[in-house]
Design an enzyme around this catalytic site. Structure first.
Site, PDB file in Angstrom:
ATOM      1  N   ILE A  12      -6.335  13.245   1.649  1.00  0.00           N
ATOM      2  CA  ILE A  12      -7.204  12.200   1.714  1.00  0.00           C
ATOM      3  C   ILE A  12      -5.751  11.788   3.312  1.00  0.00           C
ATOM      4  O   ILE A  12      -4.959  11.832   2.598  1.00  0.00           O
ATOM      5  CB  ILE A  12      -6.727  11.124   0.714  1.00  0.00           C
ATOM      6  N   PRO A  13      -6.771  11.194   4.168  1.00  0.00           N
ATOM      7  CA  PRO A  13      -5.461  10.538   5.433  1.00  0.00           C
ATOM      8  C   PRO A  13      -4.569   9.408   4.939  1.00  0.00           C
ATOM      9  O   PRO A  13      -5.371   8.776   4.540  1.00  0.00           O
ATOM     10  CB  PRO A  13      -6.635  10.360   6.203  1.00  0.00           C
ATOM     11  N   LEU A  15      -3.259   7.277   6.567  1.00  0.00           N
ATOM     12  CA  LEU A  15      -3.375   5.536   6.982  1.00  0.00           C
ATOM     13  C   LEU A  15      -5.429   5.432   7.179  1.00  0.00           C
ATOM     14  O   LEU A  15      -5.733   6.191   7.751  1.00  0.00           O
ATOM     15  CB  LEU A  15      -2.486   5.783   8.962  1.00  0.00           C
ATOM     16  N   GLY A  16      -5.980   4.581   6.317  1.00  0.00           N
ATOM     17  CA  GLY A  16      -6.722   4.127   6.473  1.00  0.00           C
ATOM     18  C   GLY A  16      -7.290   3.266   7.531  1.00  0.00           C
ATOM     19  O   GLY A  16      -7.254   2.200   7.584  1.00  0.00           O
ATOM     20  N   GLY A  18      -8.886  -0.622   6.932  1.00  0.00           N
ATOM     21  CA  GLY A  18      -9.497  -1.327   6.219  1.00  0.00           C
ATOM     22  C   GLY A  18     -10.387  -2.490   5.712  1.00  0.00           C
ATOM     23  O   GLY A  18     -10.284  -2.453   7.624  1.00  0.00           O
ATOM     24  N   ASP A  43     -11.800   2.345   3.935  1.00  0.00           N
ATOM     25  CA  ASP A  43     -11.953   1.780   1.921  1.00  0.00           C
ATOM     26  C   ASP A  43     -12.917   0.840   2.319  1.00  0.00           C
ATOM     27  O   ASP A  43     -11.709  -0.884   2.924  1.00  0.00           O
ATOM     28  CB  ASP A  43     -10.088   0.658   1.824  1.00  0.00           C
ATOM     29  N   TYR A  48     -16.687  -7.283  -0.489  1.00  0.00           N
ATOM     30  CA  TYR A  48     -16.550  -7.682   0.749  1.00  0.00           C
ATOM     31  C   TYR A  48     -17.964  -8.130   1.427  1.00  0.00           C
ATOM     32  O   TYR A  48     -17.758  -7.930   2.922  1.00  0.00           O
ATOM     33  CB  TYR A  48     -15.943  -6.509   1.126  1.00  0.00           C
ATOM     34  N   LYS A  77     -15.194  -0.023  -4.537  1.00  0.00           N
ATOM     35  CA  LYS A  77     -14.633  -0.010  -5.716  1.00  0.00           C
ATOM     36  C   LYS A  77     -15.713  -0.834  -6.377  1.00  0.00           C
ATOM     37  O   LYS A  77     -16.343  -1.100  -6.153  1.00  0.00           O
ATOM     38  CB  LYS A  77     -13.726  -0.934  -4.783  1.00  0.00           C
ATOM     39  N   HIS A 110     -12.024  -2.144  -9.594  1.00  0.00           N
ATOM     40  CA  HIS A 110     -12.062  -2.946  -8.156  1.00  0.00           C
ATOM     41  C   HIS A 110     -10.787  -3.921  -9.115  1.00  0.00           C
ATOM     42  O   HIS A 110      -9.142  -4.015  -8.362  1.00  0.00           O
ATOM     43  CB  HIS A 110     -12.796  -4.068  -7.757  1.00  0.00           C
TER      44      HIS A 110
END
Ligand code: A2P
Length: 317
Positions: A12-13, A15-16, A18, A43, A48, A77, A110
């Site tokens: 998993i990188p 930094l992702g 948001g 993410d 959202y 999520k 979530h």
């Protein structure tokens, strides 16, 4: 890009991107630009309300050859009104359809706050299920089924306290591999970080920059401003970096993944470069002293009187 490695060798990188608060109309451009710049971790979440647009950006980036699906790490999520073993697969399939994907890399519960199916947000205590009626362990069985069916490679949780996470670890066949929580210098989550290191669970830090673009209803009138904190500003100046970069560098430096949100091309670029910044021991010590257990996202919106949910039992503190 730097990575954390899971037990099965998936990476998993650190930094992702948001995407909470990235509005439709903006998020296609932000996700496309991010992927072009080299972001490989996005993410997302059903709630959202922008997954379809992110899906389009991913599809276009794959079809124009910028990236392959295998190179991307996509998280989403399960929303609160889809708790319960039998609801998880359907909810995940909806998200996959919106994102135009066959599988997720990571699917998270979530919040540990189950709601009745008709309500995205509660307006009355009647809109909740209690944790006795809808135990997290039952929802988790649905999450495990999602892994077995190949719909997601990894599963985890978000906004779980140490107590709730421990309980889940003890009652699961597939252990949660991630807890995504708010983490920033004013809320350093040291006990959680220690517990997760012991249990081999990755922490992902949300709201790493203090989420100033939150809706006013989610903000305290007297809330502190992380980005203008004198300690952060001074360290930033000494390294010729921005305060936001120091905040993400701090998160990665202490072993958490981090997902700063931006829809601005320059800031996306700036944020991506932060994994290259190394903070000195002196800088780390100064930042460690900033901890004041301050939550920007305090979850009080779940503490509807009469629901049984309170700030205290949400965070178990
Ligand atoms: P924008 O999207 O216009 O760039 P968080 O990740 O803690 O939720 O914070 C997101 C907020 O921080 C957004 O308002 C975002 O604005 C802003 N932001 C993101 N990156 C930077 C940066 N490098 N410098 C300043 N502000 C930033």
């Amino acid at each position: 890009m730097k990575y954390y490695t899971f037990k099965n060798n998936d990476k998993i990188p650190m930094l992702g991107l948001g995407t909470w608060k990235s509005s439709t109309g903006d998020v296609y451009g932000a996700a496309s630009k991010a992927i072009k710049l080299g972001y490989r971790h996005i993410d997302c979440a059903f709630i959202y309300e922008n997954e379809a647009e992110i899906g389009l950006a991913i599809k276009d980036a794959i079809s124009d050859g910028t990236v392959t699906r295998e190179e991307l790490w996509i998280t989403s999520k399960l929303w609160n009104n889809r708790h319960g073993k039998d609801n998880v697969i359907g909810a995940l399939k909806n998200t996959l359809e919106d994102l135009q994907l066959d599988y997720l890399d990571l699917y998270l519960i979530h919040w540990p706050v189950p709601l009745k199916e008709q309500f995205n947000f509660p307006m009355s205590p009647k809109h909740f299920y209690s944790l006795e009626e809808r135990p997290v362990s039952n929802t988790w069985q649905g999450m495990e089924m999602a892994v077995e069916q190949g719909l997601t490679k990894h599963i985890g949780v978000s906004n779980f306290s140490v107590k709730k996470l421990k309980n889940l670890v003890e009652n699961s066949s597939i252990k949660p591999e991630v807890n995504q929580i708010e983490s920033q210098p004013y809320l350093q989550q040291k006990e959680m970080l220690e517990f997760c290191k012991l249990e081999d669970i990755l922490l992902t830090a949300y709201s790493p920059l203090g989420s100033k673009d939150r809706p006013a209803t989610m903000k305290a009138k007297d809330e502190p401003d992380l980005m203008t904190d004198p300690v952060i500003v001074e360290i930033a100046k000494s390294l010729n970096a921005s305060p936001a970069q120091i905040l993400s560098a701090w998160a990665v430096g202490r072993g958490t993944a981090v997902i700063p949100k931006s829809v601005n091309p320059e800031r996306l670029k700036q944020n991506l470069q932060t994994t290259e910044i190394e903070l000195s021991m002196d800088a780390l010590e100064k930042i460690n002293k900033l901890d004041k257990h301050y939550r920007f996202l305090n979850g009080r919106f779940w503490a509807v009187p009469g629901s049984g949910y309170t700030y205290e039992n949400l965070w178990d503190e």
